[in-house]
Every structure is written in C-alpha cells, then in structure tokens.
Design a protein around this motif. Structure first.
Motif, PDB file in Angstrom:
ATOM      1  N   ALA A 193       0.598  -1.197  -0.077  1.00 13.84           N
ATOM      2  CA  ALA A 193       0.162   0.050  -0.172  1.00 13.84           C
ATOM      3  C   ALA A 193       0.932   1.096   0.136  1.00 13.84           C
ATOM      4  O   ALA A 193       0.630   2.228   0.276  1.00 13.84           O
ATOM      5  CB  ALA A 193      -0.727  -0.021   1.152  1.00 13.84           C
ATOM      6  N   GLY A 194       1.879   1.108   0.105  1.00 14.83           N
ATOM      7  CA  GLY A 194       3.190   2.288  -0.277  1.00 14.83           C
ATOM      8  C   GLY A 194       3.543   2.355   1.550  1.00 14.83           C
ATOM      9  O   GLY A 194       4.560   3.927   1.379  1.00 14.83           O
ATOM     10  N   GLU A 195       3.259   1.939   2.908  1.00 15.87           N
ATOM     11  CA  GLU A 195       4.410   2.862   3.891  1.00 15.87           C
ATOM     12  C   GLU A 195       5.433   2.512   4.095  1.00 15.87           C
ATOM     13  O   GLU A 195       5.615   1.008   3.084  1.00 15.87           O
ATOM     14  CB  GLU A 195       3.183   2.089   4.994  1.00 15.87           C
ATOM     15  N   ARG A 196       5.982   3.618   3.950  1.00 16.81           N
ATOM     16  CA  ARG A 196       7.444   2.632   4.554  1.00 16.81           C
ATOM     17  C   ARG A 196       8.182   2.142   5.631  1.00 16.81           C
ATOM     18  O   ARG A 196       7.105   2.415   7.049  1.00 16.81           O
ATOM     19  CB  ARG A 196       8.643   3.909   4.781  1.00 16.81           C
ATOM     20  N   ALA A 197       9.120   0.852   5.927  1.00 14.71           N
ATOM     21  CA  ALA A 197       8.966   0.052   6.649  1.00 14.71           C
ATOM     22  C   ALA A 197       9.163   0.761   8.421  1.00 14.71           C
ATOM     23  O   ALA A 197       9.000   0.210   9.243  1.00 14.71           O
ATOM     24  CB  ALA A 197      10.363  -0.744   6.175  1.00 14.71           C
ATOM     25  N   ALA A 198      10.246   1.802   7.855  1.00 11.73           N
ATOM     26  CA  ALA A 198       9.862   2.026   9.333  1.00 11.73           C
ATOM     27  C   ALA A 198       9.830   2.696  10.065  1.00 11.73           C
ATOM     28  O   ALA A 198       9.257   2.902  10.959  1.00 11.73           O
ATOM     29  CB  ALA A 198      11.771   3.415   8.692  1.00 11.73           C
ATOM     30  N   ASP A 199       8.556   3.550   9.124  1.00 14.65           N
ATOM     31  CA  ASP A 199       7.572   4.863   9.906  1.00 14.65           C
ATOM     32  C   ASP A 199       6.645   3.547  10.336  1.00 14.65           C
ATOM     33  O   ASP A 199       5.660   3.954  11.528  1.00 14.65           O
ATOM     34  CB  ASP A 199       6.902   4.972   8.370  1.00 14.65           C
ATOM     35  N   ALA A 200       6.521   2.019   9.731  1.00 16.09           N
ATOM     36  CA  ALA A 200       5.518   1.449  10.155  1.00 16.09           C
ATOM     37  C   ALA A 200       5.808   0.567  11.387  1.00 16.09           C
ATOM     38  O   ALA A 200       4.666  -0.777  12.267  1.00 16.09           O
ATOM     39  CB  ALA A 200       5.413   0.401   9.041  1.00 16.09           C
ATOM     40  N   LEU A 201       6.908   0.274  11.668  1.00 13.41           N
ATOM     41  CA  LEU A 201       7.515  -0.870  12.260  1.00 13.41           C
ATOM     42  C   LEU A 201       7.494  -0.221  13.312  1.00 13.41           C
ATOM     43  O   LEU A 201       6.945  -1.912  14.499  1.00 13.41           O
ATOM     44  CB  LEU A 201       9.164  -0.299  11.817  1.00 13.41           C
ATOM     45  N   PRO A 202       7.075   0.824  14.408  1.00  7.52           N
ATOM     46  CA  PRO A 202       6.219   1.176  15.811  1.00  7.52           C
ATOM     47  C   PRO A 202       5.011  -0.292  15.885  1.00  7.52           C
ATOM     48  O   PRO A 202       4.898  -0.421  17.100  1.00  7.52           O
ATOM     49  CB  PRO A 202       6.119   2.514  16.223  1.00  7.52           C
ATOM     50  N   ALA A 203       4.139   0.537  15.092  1.00  7.27           N
ATOM     51  CA  ALA A 203       3.310  -0.236  15.206  1.00  7.27           C
ATOM     52  C   ALA A 203       3.362  -1.636  15.002  1.00  7.27           C
ATOM     53  O   ALA A 203       2.579  -2.609  15.350  1.00  7.27           O
ATOM     54  CB  ALA A 203       1.722   0.679  13.888  1.00  7.27           C
ATOM     55  N   VAL A 204       3.832  -2.109  14.226  1.00  4.39           N
ATOM     56  CA  VAL A 204       3.724  -3.756  13.743  1.00  4.39           C
ATOM     57  C   VAL A 204       4.610  -4.231  14.834  1.00  4.39           C
ATOM     58  O   VAL A 204       4.061  -5.447  14.719  1.00  4.39           O
ATOM     59  CB  VAL A 204       4.678  -3.867  12.139  1.00  4.39           C
ATOM     60  N   LEU A 205       5.831  -3.308  15.748  1.00  2.00           N
ATOM     61  CA  LEU A 205       5.905  -4.355  16.723  1.00  2.00           C
ATOM     62  C   LEU A 205       4.960  -4.956  17.872  1.00  2.00           C
ATOM     63  O   LEU A 205       4.484  -5.617  18.578  1.00  2.00           O
ATOM     64  CB  LEU A 205       6.735  -4.169  17.645  1.00  2.00           C
ATOM     65  N   GLU A 206       4.125  -4.068  18.118  1.00  2.00           N
ATOM     66  CA  GLU A 206       3.288  -3.993  18.791  1.00  2.00           C
ATOM     67  C   GLU A 206       2.010  -4.621  18.416  1.00  2.00           C
ATOM     68  O   GLU A 206       1.462  -5.109  19.564  1.00  2.00           O
ATOM     69  CB  GLU A 206       2.282  -2.409  19.202  1.00  2.00           C
ATOM     70  N   GLU A 207       1.616  -4.644  17.054  1.00  2.00           N
ATOM     71  CA  GLU A 207       0.934  -5.680  16.885  1.00  2.00           C
ATOM     72  C   GLU A 207       1.617  -7.150  17.169  1.00  2.00           C
ATOM     73  O   GLU A 207       0.666  -8.421  16.868  1.00  2.00           O
ATOM     74  CB  GLU A 207       0.569  -5.575  15.521  1.00  2.00           C
ATOM     75  N   ALA A 208       2.741  -7.590  16.655  1.00  2.40           N
ATOM     76  CA  ALA A 208       3.134  -8.928  16.439  1.00  2.40           C
ATOM     77  C   ALA A 208       3.041  -9.278  18.034  1.00  2.40           C
ATOM     78  O   ALA A 208       3.302 -10.319  18.632  1.00  2.40           O
ATOM     79  CB  ALA A 208       4.772  -8.775  15.978  1.00  2.40           C
ATOM     80  N   ARG A 209       3.357  -7.807  19.376  1.00  2.00           N
ATOM     81  CA  ARG A 209       3.022  -8.278  20.463  1.00  2.00           C
ATOM     82  C   ARG A 209       2.093  -9.018  21.587  1.00  2.00           C
ATOM     83  O   ARG A 209       1.578 -10.033  21.753  1.00  2.00           O
ATOM     84  CB  ARG A 209       4.090  -7.132  21.409  1.00  2.00           C
ATOM     85  N   ARG A 210       1.052  -8.351  20.591  1.00  2.00           N
ATOM     86  CA  ARG A 210      -0.025  -8.445  21.040  1.00  2.00           C
ATOM     87  C   ARG A 210      -0.744  -9.856  20.321  1.00  2.00           C
ATOM     88  O   ARG A 210      -1.370 -10.912  20.655  1.00  2.00           O
ATOM     89  CB  ARG A 210      -1.370  -8.018  20.298  1.00  2.00           C
ATOM     90  N   ALA A 211      -0.147 -10.141  18.915  1.00  2.00           N
ATOM     91  CA  ALA A 211      -0.558 -11.458  18.432  1.00  2.00           C
ATOM     92  C   ALA A 211       0.307 -12.895  19.492  1.00  2.00           C
ATOM     93  O   ALA A 211      -1.034 -14.162  19.295  1.00  2.00           O
ATOM     94  CB  ALA A 211      -0.793 -11.328  17.072  1.00  2.00           C
ATOM     95  N   PHE A 212       1.507 -12.556  19.592  1.00  2.87           N
ATOM     96  CA  PHE A 212       1.869 -13.407  20.276  1.00  2.87           C
ATOM     97  C   PHE A 212       1.125 -13.748  21.334  1.00  2.87           C
ATOM     98  O   PHE A 212       1.086 -14.811  21.831  1.00  2.87           O
ATOM     99  CB  PHE A 212       3.085 -13.353  20.416  1.00  2.87           C
ATOM    100  N   ALA A 213       0.826 -12.836  22.673  1.00  2.00           N
ATOM    101  CA  ALA A 213       0.464 -13.004  23.869  1.00  2.00           C
ATOM    102  C   ALA A 213      -1.496 -13.802  23.670  1.00  2.00           C
ATOM    103  O   ALA A 213      -1.823 -14.215  24.488  1.00  2.00           O
ATOM    104  CB  ALA A 213      -0.225 -11.047  23.967  1.00  2.00           C
ATOM    105  N   LEU A 214      -2.311 -13.483  22.502  1.00  2.00           N
ATOM    106  CA  LEU A 214      -3.164 -13.564  22.046  1.00  2.00           C
ATOM    107  C   LEU A 214      -3.184 -15.760  22.591  1.00  2.00           C
ATOM    108  O   LEU A 214      -3.410 -16.420  23.145  1.00  2.00           O
ATOM    109  CB  LEU A 214      -3.523 -13.458  21.187  1.00  2.00           C
ATOM    110  N   LEU A 215      -1.722 -16.442  22.189  1.00  3.40           N
ATOM    111  CA  LEU A 215      -1.675 -16.942  21.659  1.00  3.40           C
ATOM    112  C   LEU A 215      -1.073 -17.693  22.980  1.00  3.40           C
ATOM    113  O   LEU A 215      -1.121 -19.221  23.060  1.00  3.40           O
ATOM    114  CB  LEU A 215      -0.048 -16.937  20.506  1.00  3.40           C
ATOM    115  N   GLU A 216      -0.675 -17.085  23.532  1.00  5.83           N
ATOM    116  CA  GLU A 216       0.398 -17.640  24.446  1.00  5.83           C
ATOM    117  C   GLU A 216      -0.822 -18.084  26.232  1.00  5.83           C
ATOM    118  O   GLU A 216      -0.294 -18.450  26.398  1.00  5.83           O
ATOM    119  CB  GLU A 216       1.243 -16.493  25.058  1.00  5.83           C
ATOM    120  N   HIS A 217      -1.847 -16.726  25.941  1.00  2.00           N
ATOM    121  CA  HIS A 217      -2.547 -16.712  26.990  1.00  2.00           C
ATOM    122  C   HIS A 217      -4.076 -17.676  26.355  1.00  2.00           C
ATOM    123  O   HIS A 217      -4.786 -17.235  27.972  1.00  2.00           O
ATOM    124  CB  HIS A 217      -3.131 -15.561  27.644  1.00  2.00           C
TER     125      HIS A 217
END
Length: 227
Positions: A193-217
């Motif tokens: 969609a044209g996002e820059r990886a560096a700009d997206a990194l903070p949100a993407v890291l948070e999404e990954a943490r949330r996703a693995f937390a769902l898996l863990e709990h």
C-alpha cells in the motif's frame, strides 16, 4: 534498510573466500535479473534462456543455482522455512516455544528482514507481487510453507516435549505458524500500500506482541455470542 539480497540467510561477503564470494554474487545477479524480467513481462512470459542471456551466464549456470524456474523466485525465500524450528531448537533453558518464536519474529522485524514481511525494498516488493499474481508461485509458497515449515517445527516440538504428545505438537505448530502467517500477510499489505517500513515499525512491533500474547494466553471467551 536490509538489502534485497538477504531474502536468504545473512551473508557476510567480506568473510567469504574469493571463490565463494563470486558464486554468491553470480547467484544474486541471476536472481535480480530474473525478478526484473518477471516483473516487466510476467512470470510465464519469460524463459530461462532469456534470463541467462540477460545475466550474461549460460542456461546451465542458471540451473546450477536454481534447479527450476520457480526456484528463481522462491528459492531464496524458502531458506527461511526452518527458522521457527531453529528458534525452538536454539532457545535458552526455561524459554517457552511461544517466547522463542515471538523474540525471533520481533528481532526479524527490527532488522527489516524480508522474511517477516516488513521491508520496502523495491526488489522485495516485486517478489511479493509476483507471488500474489502468479498461480504457480502462490501454490509453491503455500505448499512449501505447509509441508516444510510445519514438518520442521512439529518435529522439533515433539522431540523436545517430555510427554512426546504428537497431537499437542501438531496443534501448537498450527497455532504458532498461523500467527506468523497472519502478521507477515498484514505487513505485506502495508508495504504494498506504500507505507515505509521504518514508519510502520512501531505499530507492527506492537501488533506482533499482541498476536503472540493472544497465542500465549488463549482466546478464552473471545467473541462469545450475546444472549
């Protein structure tokens, strides 16, 4: 930004003997040439002979590096299929499988590893588009992931489970890899969609943490239908 050559494992060219360095560089030239031609004309409209001529190597040399035409796109990416199993195999004592895969994936995001989907390099995005647009490559990506990544991770989990519970290993494998697939697909959508990886990194890291937390709990009573 991590370079597009790193679809495969990290390679320190300076540390390689001259012969191995030249082999790696030849393989990358063939890969980049193939992706450029496929992007311009379509995967099915380009022959291996045309790729060889454009890369200034023989057709036999192309096949020495990439045994099939599909390997010209998929081969470097498929070197990552064992990474989830390796994360479990190499984890520190006292570390759960979920934690090991979460930390491996977060680290991949932070270094903009194409295998985690968060990379806006032009060649990386060209490969992602090719896979999405080419049925043979889409099938190869799905089949390879299902067969190779699942088998490797399930075998590693089963080997390290004191109970040696095959059903739990299969279910855990399906859940662990499904989280990775969902996150990678979301990252691909962002990049396409044209996002820059560096700009997206903070949100993407948070999404990954949330996703693995769902898996863990666990999902628990998620989406319970109202009375």
């Amino acid at each position: 930004m991590r370079p597009a050559q790193d679809f495969g494992p990290d390679v320190d060219l300076d540390a390689l003997p001259l012969r191995e360095r030249k082999k790696f560089q030849t393989g990358m030239r063939i890969f980049r040439t193939a992706v450029a031609l496929f992007t311009e004309r379509g995967f099915d409209q380009v022959s291996v002979a045309e790729i060889a001529a454009a890369a200034e190597v023989s057709k036999m040399t192309v096949f020495n590096y990439f045994p099939t035409k599909e390997d010209l796109v998929m081969g470097p990416m498929e070197q990552h299929l064992d990474e989830p199993a390796q994360a479990v195999r190499d984890r520190a004592p006292g570390t759960s499988a979920v934690t090991a895969l979460r930390e491996q994936f977060l680290a991949a995001l932070e270094r903009f590893d194409p295998a985690a989907g968060l990379n806006d390099d032009r060649i990386v995005l060209d490969v992602v588009r090719l896979i999405h647009r080419t049925p043979a490559l889409t099938a190869r990506a799905t089949h390879g992931f299902d067969r190779l990544a699942h088998a490797a991770l399930a075998a590693e989990l089963l080997a390290q489970d004191p109970a040696h519970d095959e059903l739990t290993a299969r279910v855990a494998t399906a859940q662990l890899l499904a989280v990775r697939v969902a996150l990678i697909a979301a990252n691909h959508r962002r990049m396409l969609a044209g996002e820059r990886a560096a700009d997206a990194l903070p949100a993407v890291l948070e999404e990954a943490r949330r996703a693995f937390a769902l898996l863990e709990h666990g999902l628990g009573d998620y989406c319970t239908r109202a009375a």
